[in-house]
Design a protein around this motif. Structure first.
Motif, PDB file in Angstrom:
ATOM      1  N   ALA C 330       0.825  -1.214   0.000  1.00 17.26           N
ATOM      2  CA  ALA C 330       0.000   0.000   0.000  1.00 17.26           C
ATOM      3  C   ALA C 330       0.856   1.258   0.000  1.00 17.26           C
ATOM      4  CB  ALA C 330      -0.936  -0.005   1.205  1.00 17.26           C
ATOM      5  N   TYR C 331       2.049   1.167   0.612  1.00 18.70           N
ATOM      6  CA  TYR C 331       2.896   2.352   0.705  1.00 18.70           C
ATOM      7  C   TYR C 331       3.464   2.745  -0.652  1.00 18.70           C
ATOM      8  CZ  TYR C 331       2.462   1.766   5.726  1.00 18.70           C
ATOM      9  OH  TYR C 331       1.963   1.655   6.989  1.00 18.70           O
ATOM     10  N   GLY C 332       3.412   1.819  -1.597  1.00 17.06           N
ATOM     11  CA  GLY C 332       3.632   2.190  -2.990  1.00 17.06           C
ATOM     12  C   GLY C 332       5.063   2.365  -3.447  1.00 17.06           C
ATOM     13  N   TRP C 333       6.015   2.058  -2.605  1.00 12.99           N
ATOM     14  CA  TRP C 333       7.410   2.149  -3.066  1.00 12.99           C
ATOM     15  C   TRP C 333       8.255   1.180  -2.274  1.00 12.99           C
ATOM     16  CZ3 TRP C 333      12.122   5.469  -2.249  1.00 12.99           C
ATOM     17  CH2 TRP C 333      12.877   5.568  -3.427  1.00 12.99           C
ATOM     18  N   VAL C 334       9.528   1.381  -2.273  1.00 14.37           N
ATOM     19  CA  VAL C 334      10.469   0.407  -1.727  1.00 14.37           C
ATOM     20  C   VAL C 334      10.336   0.221  -0.224  1.00 14.37           C
ATOM     21  CG1 VAL C 334      12.935  -0.131  -1.524  1.00 14.37           C
ATOM     22  CG2 VAL C 334      12.068   1.068  -3.541  1.00 14.37           C
ATOM     23  N   TYR C 335      10.077   1.301   0.476  1.00 13.31           N
ATOM     24  CA  TYR C 335      10.121   1.280   1.937  1.00 13.31           C
ATOM     25  C   TYR C 335       8.739   1.498   2.547  1.00 13.31           C
ATOM     26  CZ  TYR C 335      15.049   2.054   0.800  1.00 13.31           C
ATOM     27  OH  TYR C 335      16.308   1.957   0.270  1.00 13.31           O
ATOM     28  N   PRO C 336       8.226   0.485   3.239  1.00 13.41           N
ATOM     29  CA  PRO C 336       6.898   0.637   3.843  1.00 13.41           C
ATOM     30  C   PRO C 336       6.977   1.072   5.306  1.00 13.41           C
ATOM     31  CG  PRO C 336       7.491  -1.694   3.671  1.00 13.41           C
ATOM     32  CD  PRO C 336       8.725  -0.889   3.329  1.00 13.41           C
ATOM     33  N   GLY C 337       5.805   1.186   5.893  1.00  9.23           N
ATOM     34  CA  GLY C 337       5.745   1.466   7.323  1.00  9.23           C
ATOM     35  C   GLY C 337       6.279   2.851   7.663  1.00  9.23           C
ATOM     36  N   PRO C 338       6.591   3.086   8.943  1.00  4.77           N
ATOM     37  CA  PRO C 338       7.041   4.417   9.368  1.00  4.77           C
ATOM     38  C   PRO C 338       8.285   4.908   8.635  1.00  4.77           C
ATOM     39  CG  PRO C 338       6.386   3.102  11.259  1.00  4.77           C
ATOM     40  CD  PRO C 338       6.347   2.187  10.073  1.00  4.77           C
TER      41      PRO C 338
END
Lengths: 241, 216, 473
Positions: C330-338
């Motif tokens: 869902a975050y849409g790129w390489v790094y999710p979460g905070p």
């Protein structure tokens, strides 16, 4: 010793009962309570929306209204975290007013912390008949270390406490998050309600009205009209229904 | 201006520093580096590294056996191979070639491992008690591939080469060798993965089995 | 990797209703969260180690140019070639250049998030070079043609049935049902690639200034096969990965695997310094290190520089209640979460990732678990401040804040408005004392009722009580 009561904007608008419960607890414990009439809000909704200047203006307003009190007490971990931490360490850090806000923060307490740690309350007059479970609101827990204090008050009230799974997990309120990202927020509230249900408790209790409205809102939408939702102050003051 | 120049210049200007990196800046960095400052070490790591090593091996699924003397190694290897129903052919480091392998019926090839070898026998530079770790330093006669390619890795560890922490291992390496060689390889147990449904499977791309023979 | 962060809300919505993902998320939450707790419990001075590590990372970030130059000096001295790339395009062009100059036909690759950022695989494959991902999770995703959803466990969102299906199609073998068998099959499939590759590409968990060393932290052993067997080794790393000494690595390795999944140590810590020595049978003939900026220098010296301390453990996302419900895609790129909510706006622009810093309740769990004490909620709030100043949020949000701001500063006006609101809302709530829908707060009322106010405000009731007391006395 005069204690200023910071009611919080949510309590003022939605559930004055919590404010009166806080008042009763403080007066029963021997405090002279002052309720500055012009108080509105600590500014956190603006702060967390990135509106720094509004947040600073409101912090200054709170300072002006409460600086003369010996203590300031609020029935909310998030408002207390705002005034004790964010205002001092971020909004006014390295500014001329920092010292004033630091002085205010030093005498500002979340309600249960004030009653248990400062006033050393060790009993309460009113008893609550019923099984409860407790939701640890995030700001109170992680910013201020509020964990054992509300539980102590509830124990003095004779509550049978059944701890839920993930009591410390966020309920999904997060201020405007609950509206901006409502679907995710609802799922988080649902997870909390499931955990509450598993305990079989007749009431869920917490220390922040935002969380309590969020949890109650989901319970009722799920068709649960029997699980009660209380602020610990209401139970401790014998004002829970 | 090269990319290198641009990146360094941007770092400097973002940090509020004028001009290029100065000799004083570099000297300050080197001075800090040579202080060899160690971070805090957990209390448990400071006591009884050998005992710790044995406990950590259990957690890592490294099997471990103690023998009195290096001469007992071929027999223990034979026993291990027999118990695990493995082949009697091993490749291994030069330093163990002169042990009595023939007496146990094991074929010991003193050469680097290839993709077809199933059992690799190595020593180690030292072992670390805190985490049950083997430190292998790659060199012409101590190739890392022997510990990596075969399905089974047998490692011979002398108790006298057991150190409490990784910091101690680095100190020993610096004292004895100076700088790290090209391949500085810390092994802690057989390879594993949990990439499918977070279920741990022992034996990914590295060895399936690690067996330590600890020599008193 | 292509940016899809602008679709956060929609994607999150579909992920909330994705049954396979929800099962996977529940499983992984238990493993990562409980695992970390057990791992941390072993360490009696965990907080001291965090404090030391944070200050060590700060020292480097505050002197990044000098540490990078020292690293470069030592790496070159030991036989490596060091390249610098300002942008993704430059980095790809450097790696492609190395491959083409050396007649490279096949590349094996171990997991590297920065190579996802720059889309290195696409650049190499586009030039006709075969690239095999060897980390099991990344291999699965390569077959599925999907991006990773987590920085440590990239295929955490996949079920074993989905993996079995992928393997059956790709390996032309009967469908498997058990996880160990699937792992074995992947090992067998990849073995020949490991042995036959011309070039190995790895990331670097850290690079050490003192010795010119690059290093990887893995459990599978794939990074070792990628960096030991081929004749050319190319390391692609962000410039913020430099640390001062070997001892500093010893400190960080106490924090990293424990924070990630609760391991006291990862199986293989591979420190590589320079090229094959004379007489060595193992090792590459050429060692190339590509130092990538790609937006990192924007953070240096800024009010968000703390983010550069990150050691890529994944603890923040594992503990984030939002991530736990929607997963990484869902975050849409390489790094999710905070950490993704801070880095994505930095690297792809806040205008393309506006919802990410808002996808947080600031519960603080991420900050508590971050091994290097990054104040993630504060950094996300800074992005919200930037959005506010740049007027990037939707008009309705900005208008609501402005209106609220106007009233809340003016006690008499506020008092008047809240008395009306309390009464109106209480009426709307009726006997049930519940409001089922209210324009402007659809986000709330879609899934929840709103408990109705009591009907009067505290301030007015208290004022009335005071007045009554005065009358009595």
């Amino acid at each position: 010793m005069n204690v200023g009561l910071f009611v919080t904007c949510l309590v003022d608008l939605v559930r004055p009962n919590i404010g009166f419960a806080a008042l009763k607890l403080l007066e029963d414990a021997g405090c002279t309570v002052i309720v500055p009439a012009a108080q509105t809000c600590c500014g956190q909704p603006g702060y967390n929306s990135g509106a720094r200047e509004i947040a600073k203006t409101l912090a200054r307003k709170v300072l002006a209204e409460f600086r003369h009190c010996d203590y300031v007490v609020a029935p909310s971990g998030s408002c207390s975290g705002q005034m004790k931490l964010h205002v001092v360490e971020d909004l006014f850090k390295d500014e001329p007013e920092e010292a004033d806000f630091r002085a205010l923060a030093a005498k500002w307490y979340e309600l249960s912390d004030f009653l248990v740690s400062v006033l050393k309350l060790d009993k309460l007059g009113d008893k609550f008949d019923g099984s409860i479970t407790y939701h640890d609101s995030c700001a109170g827990l992680r910013e201020l270390g509020i964990k054992s204090q509300p539980r102590a008050l509830l124990a003095y009230s004779g509550c049978a406490l059944s701890e839920m799974q993930d009591a410390e997990k966020c309920c999904g309120f997060g201020g405007t998050f609950s509206i901006k990202l409502g679907e995710i927020s609802t799922r988080m509230a649902e997870n909390k309600c499931v955990n509450i249900g598993v305990t079989g408790a007749s009431a869920v209790v917490g220390g922040d009205l935002g969380c309590l409205l969020n949890i109650e809102g989901r319970l009722r939408r799920n068709g649960d009209v029997t699980t009660k939702v209380f602020h610990y102050a209401e139970i401790a003051a014998g004002m829970a229904d | 201006m090269s990319a290198r120049d641009n990146i360094l210049a941007r770092i400097r200007s973002q940090s509020g520093k004028a001009g290029l990196t100065t000799n004083a800046d570099l000297e300050a960095v080197r001075a800090h580096i040579s202080s060899r400052e160690r971070g805090p070490v957990p209390t448990f790591a400071m006591h009884d590294p050998v005992q710790h090593f044995i406990e950590e091996c259990a957690r890592l699924s490294t099997t471990i056996v103690e023998v009195g003397d290096i001469s007992a190694v071929p027999l223990e290897v034979a026993r291990y191979i027999d118990r695990a129903s493995l082949q009697q052919r091993c490749v291994g480091w030069e330093e163990f070639a002169a042990l009595d392998w023939q007496g146990t019926g094991i074929q010991y090839d003193s050469r680097p491992a290839t993709g077809d070898d199933l059992i690799g026998i190595t020593g180690c530079f030292c072992a670390i008690g805190e985490t049950g770790t083997l430190l292998l330093l790659g060199a012409p006669n101590t190739p890392k591939s022997t510990a990596l390619l075969p399905e089974t890795h047998i490692c011979i560890v002398r108790k006298s080469r057991m150190v409490p922490t990784m910091e101690d291992a680095f100190q020993l390496m610096c004292d004895e060798i100076g700088e790290p060689p090209r391949a500085t390889f810390f092994v802690s147990g057989p390879s594993r993965t949990a990439d499918i449904e977070q279920t741990i499977v022992i034996g990914a791309h590295g060895p399936y089995r690690v067996h330590v023979i600890l020599i008193s | 990797m292509q940016v899809q962060s602008m679709h956060f809300k929609q994607t999150a919505s579909s992920k909330l209703n994705d049954a396979v993902l929800q099962t996977a998320l529940k499983k992984s939450k238990g493993k990562f969260v409980d695992g970390r707790a057990l791992g941390v419990a072993q360490i009696d001075n965990w907080e001291d180690i965090r404090t030391f590590a944070a200050s060590m990372r700060d020292r480097v970030i505050d002197n990044l140019d000098a540490y990078l130059l020292e690293f470069e000096r030592n790496a070159i001295r030991r036989g490596a070639e060091v390249h610098w790339a300002e942008t993704a395009e430059e980095a790809n062009s450097i790696v492609l250049g190395i491959a083409q100059r050396n007649g490279v036909k096949t590349i094996t690759k171990s997991k590297s998030m920065v190579t996802e950022e720059i889309a290195l695989n696409d650049a190499l494959i586009g030039a006709g070079i075969r690239v095999m991902e060897t980390d099991l999770g990344e291999y699965i995703l390569q077959l599925a043609e999907e991006p990773p959803s987590h920085i440590v466990a990239p295929a955490v969102h996949k079920s074993k049935e989905q993996v079995a299906e992928l393997f059956m199609k790709a390996h032309h073998k009967p469908r498997l049902t058990d996880i160990p068998a699937m792992t074995r099959e992947a090992r067998e499939q990849l073995r020949s690639h490991f042995l036959g590759a011309d070039m190995g590409i790895s990331g670097a968990n850290f690079v050490i200034a003192e010795t010119g060393t690059t290093l990887t932290v893995t459990n599978e052993g794939n990074a070792d096969l990628v960096t030991t067997l081929p004749r050319i080794h190319c390391v692609v790393t962000g410039i913020e990965k430099v640390i001062p000494t070997l001892e500093d690595f010893a400190t960080l390795i106490r924090l990293l695997p424990r924070s990630a999944i609760g391991q006291s140590i990862a199986n293989y810590l591979t420190l590589t310094t320079g090229v094959k020595a004379h007489g060595e049978s193992d090792g590459p003939e050429q060692m190339h290190i590509v130092l990538v900026d790609a937006g990192r220098t924007k953070l240096v010296g800024s009010d968000m520089k703390d983010m550069l301390r990150c050691i890529r453990c994944g603890a923040c996302m594992n503990h984030c209640p939002v991530y736990q419900n929607i997963g990484g895609h869902a975050y849409g790129w390489v790094y999710p979460g905070p950490m993704g909510s801070v880095l994505t706006p930095t690297y792809v622009g806040i205008e393309n990732a506006g919802d990410l810093p808002n996808a947080a309740t600031f519960c603080g769990e991420c900050q508590v678990v971050c091994p290097v004490k990054i104040p993630l909620p504060d950094l996300m709030r800074k992005w919200r401040e930037r959005q506010f100043d740049m007027q990037l949020r939707p008009f309705s949000e900005r208008a609501a804040i402005a209106m609220w701001g106007y009233f809340v500063k003016r006690p008499a006006l506020y008092s008047f408005a809240t008395r009306i609101a309390a009464r109106v809302a209480a009426l709307m709530g009726g006997r049930e004392k519940l409001i089922h829908s209210l324009p402007g707060i659809d986000g709330w009322t879609q899934g929840r009722d709103m408990p109705a106010p009591e009907g009067k405000t505290f301030r007015e009731m208290y004022a009335a009580r005071l007045a009554a007391q005065k009358v009595k006395t």
